[in-house]
Structures are given as C-alpha cells and as structure tokens.
Motif scaffolding. Sequence first.
Motif, PDB file in Angstrom:
ATOM      1  N   PHE A 422     -38.424  32.822 -37.301  1.00  0.00           N
ATOM      2  CA  PHE A 422     -39.747  33.048 -37.895  1.00  0.00           C
ATOM      3  C   PHE A 422     -40.521  31.758 -38.189  1.00  0.00           C
ATOM      4  O   PHE A 422     -41.729  31.721 -38.010  1.00  0.00           O
ATOM      5  CB  PHE A 422     -39.598  33.878 -39.174  1.00  0.00           C
ATOM      6  CG  PHE A 422     -39.086  35.270 -38.916  1.00  0.00           C
ATOM      7  CD1 PHE A 422     -39.958  36.307 -38.650  1.00  0.00           C
ATOM      8  CD2 PHE A 422     -37.724  35.541 -38.910  1.00  0.00           C
ATOM      9  CE1 PHE A 422     -39.491  37.594 -38.400  1.00  0.00           C
ATOM     10  CE2 PHE A 422     -37.243  36.811 -38.663  1.00  0.00           C
ATOM     11  CZ  PHE A 422     -38.132  37.845 -38.401  1.00  0.00           C
ATOM     12  N   GLU A 425     -40.601  30.196 -34.759  1.00  0.00           N
ATOM     13  CA  GLU A 425     -41.176  31.250 -33.904  1.00  0.00           C
ATOM     14  C   GLU A 425     -40.420  31.450 -32.594  1.00  0.00           C
ATOM     15  O   GLU A 425     -41.004  31.725 -31.555  1.00  0.00           O
ATOM     16  CB  GLU A 425     -42.655  30.957 -33.627  1.00  0.00           C
ATOM     17  CG  GLU A 425     -43.502  30.947 -34.899  1.00  0.00           C
ATOM     18  CD  GLU A 425     -44.988  30.732 -34.624  1.00  0.00           C
ATOM     19  OE1 GLU A 425     -45.340  30.432 -33.458  1.00  0.00           O
ATOM     20  OE2 GLU A 425     -45.775  30.879 -35.569  1.00  0.00           O
ATOM     21  N   ARG A 427     -38.448  33.915 -32.467  1.00  0.00           N
ATOM     22  CA  ARG A 427     -38.320  35.365 -32.578  1.00  0.00           C
ATOM     23  C   ARG A 427     -36.844  35.788 -32.427  1.00  0.00           C
ATOM     24  O   ARG A 427     -35.978  35.203 -33.059  1.00  0.00           O
ATOM     25  CB  ARG A 427     -39.243  36.061 -31.568  1.00  0.00           C
ATOM     26  CG  ARG A 427     -40.724  35.747 -31.809  1.00  0.00           C
ATOM     27  CD  ARG A 427     -41.632  36.478 -30.836  1.00  0.00           C
ATOM     28  NE  ARG A 427     -41.654  37.918 -31.096  1.00  0.00           N
ATOM     29  CZ  ARG A 427     -42.447  38.504 -31.988  1.00  0.00           C
ATOM     30  NH1 ARG A 427     -43.302  37.793 -32.699  1.00  0.00           N
ATOM     31  NH2 ARG A 427     -42.403  39.818 -32.152  1.00  0.00           N
TER      32      ARG A 427
END
Length: 462
Positions: A422, A425, A427
């Motif tokens: 997060f 990023e 994911r």
Amino acid sequence: MAQVQNAQGAGNMWTDEARTTFKLAWPLVLAQLAQIGLSTSDVIMMGWLGPEFLGAGALAHSFMFFFLIFGMGLVTAVAPMMAKAIGEEDEVSVRRTVRQGFWVCIAFSTIVIPFMLQIDHIFLLLGQEPDIAVLAETYARVGAFQFYPFLLFAVMRSFLAAHNITMVVLFATLVGIVLNIIGNYGLMFGNFGLPRLELLGAGISTVIVHSATFLFALFYALALKRFKDYNLLQRFWKPDWQRFFDVIRVGVPIGFMLMAEVGMFSVAAFMMGWLSKPELAAHAIALQITAISFMVPLGISQATTVRVGICHGRRSPIGVMVAGWTNIAMGVGFMVFTCMLYILFPGFFVQFFLNPADPENVAAFNFAVTYIMIAGVFQLVDGGQVMAAASLRGLSDTKVPMAIALFGYWVVGIPVGYLLGFVFEWRGIGVWAGMALGLAVVAVLLTIRFAQRDRLGLVRYG
C-alpha cells in the motif's frame, strides 16, 4: 575396521529412520491432501457460483480457519504427550491425555462458535463490502459448527498416529471428500431434489462431513481389540483437571504459533479485499493451491512430532537428532519440487479454479498466476518452518517457537506486506512478498533452535 562399522551403523540409523518415517507419514500426507481437498472442493464449487461468491466464501473460510487452527494447536498437544507416554510405556497417561483432549475440544468450540455466528458484523467492522459480508454470513450460519467434529477428529488422528495406525485416518478423510463433493453438488446447486442453498449449502455439507469422519475414527478405535484396555470413553464426564490443564499448557503455545501463521494469511486476505474483488479472488485461489502442496510437509510433520516424541520418551538424544533432521530433509526436499512447478507452470494450476476464456475471469486469473509464481519462492521456507517446529514440538518445546512465530509473522510479515502493498503501491505482489519474508525469518530461527537443542537443554536427561 571398527570405524567403518560405526559409520555403517550411523548410516543405517538415518536410512532406518527415513523408512520408518515414510511408513508412518505417507498415509498422513494423503490424509492431509484429502483434508485440504474438502476445502478445495468448496472453493472450486464456490467459483462455479461466481467470483463474488468465491471471494465471500473463501474469506469466511479463511476467517474461521484462523480460529480452527488455534483449536487444532490446542489439541495437537496430545500428540507429543501421547508419544512420550508410549515411549515410557505409560498406558494410563495415554488414556488421560485422549479424554482431556476431547474436553479441551468441546470447551474451546463452545466458546468460539457464538463469535463465528457474528461474522457479517465483524467483516463490516473490518472494512469489507456489505454484499461480501452478507454472503459470508450465509456460509458461517451453519459452517461455524464444524469446530466440534473438526477438532475431535484431530484428537483421534493424533491417537491413531501415535500407535502407527494411519491408514484408517486416510480412509476416513478420502470418504469425507467424496461426501463433501456430493453434498455440495446437491445443497449448493439444488441437485438431487434438494433446495439450492448456495454458500449455506456448502456450510451444511462441511459440518456433516467432519462429523462423519470423527465418528468413523472414534468407533474404529473403540472396536479395535488392542485399545480395549484404554477404555477411552469410560467415565468420560469425570473431570481430570490436572491433565486438562496440561493439555492447555502445552497446546496454547502451539495454537498461537499456528494461529500466527494462518493469521498472517488471513490478514493478507483482508488486505486483498481492500484492493479489489478480482485480487481477493486471485488471492483465495493462489492460497488454496499453495495450501495443497503444504499438506505434504504438514503430514510429514505430524509423523515428525511422533517420532521425535518417542525418541525423547526413550531418553535417546541421538534418536532425537536423527528423527528431527531426517524429517526436516524430507519436508524441505518435497518443497523444492513444488517450487519449480509453481514458477514454471502457474497457469496450469489456476485454470482448475477459473476459466481464462471467460472475460469476467481474466483479471482474477492473471493476478492468481502472478501470486502463484511468488508462492513458489516461499515454498522452501514454508516447508522448513513447519518441519523445524514439529521437531521442537516433539520435545514439548512450544513457548519459544510461539514467540518466534509471532515475531516473524506479525512483526515482519504483515507490516512488510502492508508497506510494500500500500505504501510502495506494489498491491497484491507486495502483500505476498511480505508473507514470504515472514516465513523465511521463522524458518531460519526455528531451524537454528533445533540445531542448538543440546546447548539449550531441550534434550538433557538428569
């Protein structure tokens, strides 16, 4: 000449241990594969209902399994306790351990089930989408009651394995998976004249199957002449508080250790739910596929605890060493094979869960392929940690391994997964990378502890 004979004798010890372990372990391995086949068949058939049902059902199962695994850790305490008692030829201790293992199962299940029945409210508090929470509740409404038979069967499995009787465990589990598929086909989809209950039907089928496997194992043990002297159910309701709390004392650290690992995967599932439905579905598929291969070292680890425990009861430090390292080598060796398969052929495994030709499945399919390739890398450390933990468990060493697991999974794995997923990023890839790092830390620390068992006084006899 004497040196050559000593070397040959030492070599025979290792090969004899490998043969003995293999004979004990292979039915347990197949039983574990059949056991995971129960949940795999659920996940596959949930996928037939659609990605939304798959995500909700898998999330509900993952949440409940977080607590099931703690309960299984509690009752896993009976395995090293019984193995040590068998090594000491103490039949009374074996009988007391089985009975109080049942008591612990019943007490724990009675406490946890009401909490499981509030799963929809819990999911909403944890940020899941309302439709996912509602669907998850339909599975848990009945599925929560699997705690009783699931854990009671775990006690019987440990009892039978400690006496080198594992084929009946395999048979019961294989029959269970067939019953589960038939039950799901009828209750989930409305076949055989039954109502179409979808996820509720999956929960009903799961409870029926676990109940059947437990009763089969129990009645088999009661009918066997060699166990008549145990009188397993005689005066069942009479309390034996000392042994009851002995099981809890040994089992709670095991439960927290197992819970720490499964909890990491459960938290990862919730993080995937924050990303998107396709990523959540892909995570469920990848986790189910890797769980299948994990059943092999897990089955071997059950034999490991018994073998190390018996050698410990016989007061044989050399036997403990040979049993521990032989089993660790067997478990990790298998995971080398699965590592190669997952890296080279990830799409082959995912296609059993999602049809890549269906446009609705393309995103989830591609995500799952990526996660499977990452999972291939951590197969090695996942096998290493479960085998090292089982070796230590055979010595009734549970408190420090619990602390190691909590550190590796919750201080390293989850925070790193969140950071990479997060903040940076990455994911889902970041979440899976964090889990891999957590497993690696635990595997290294547990293996070092087993290697230092003599210096730490884990096998010292006075």
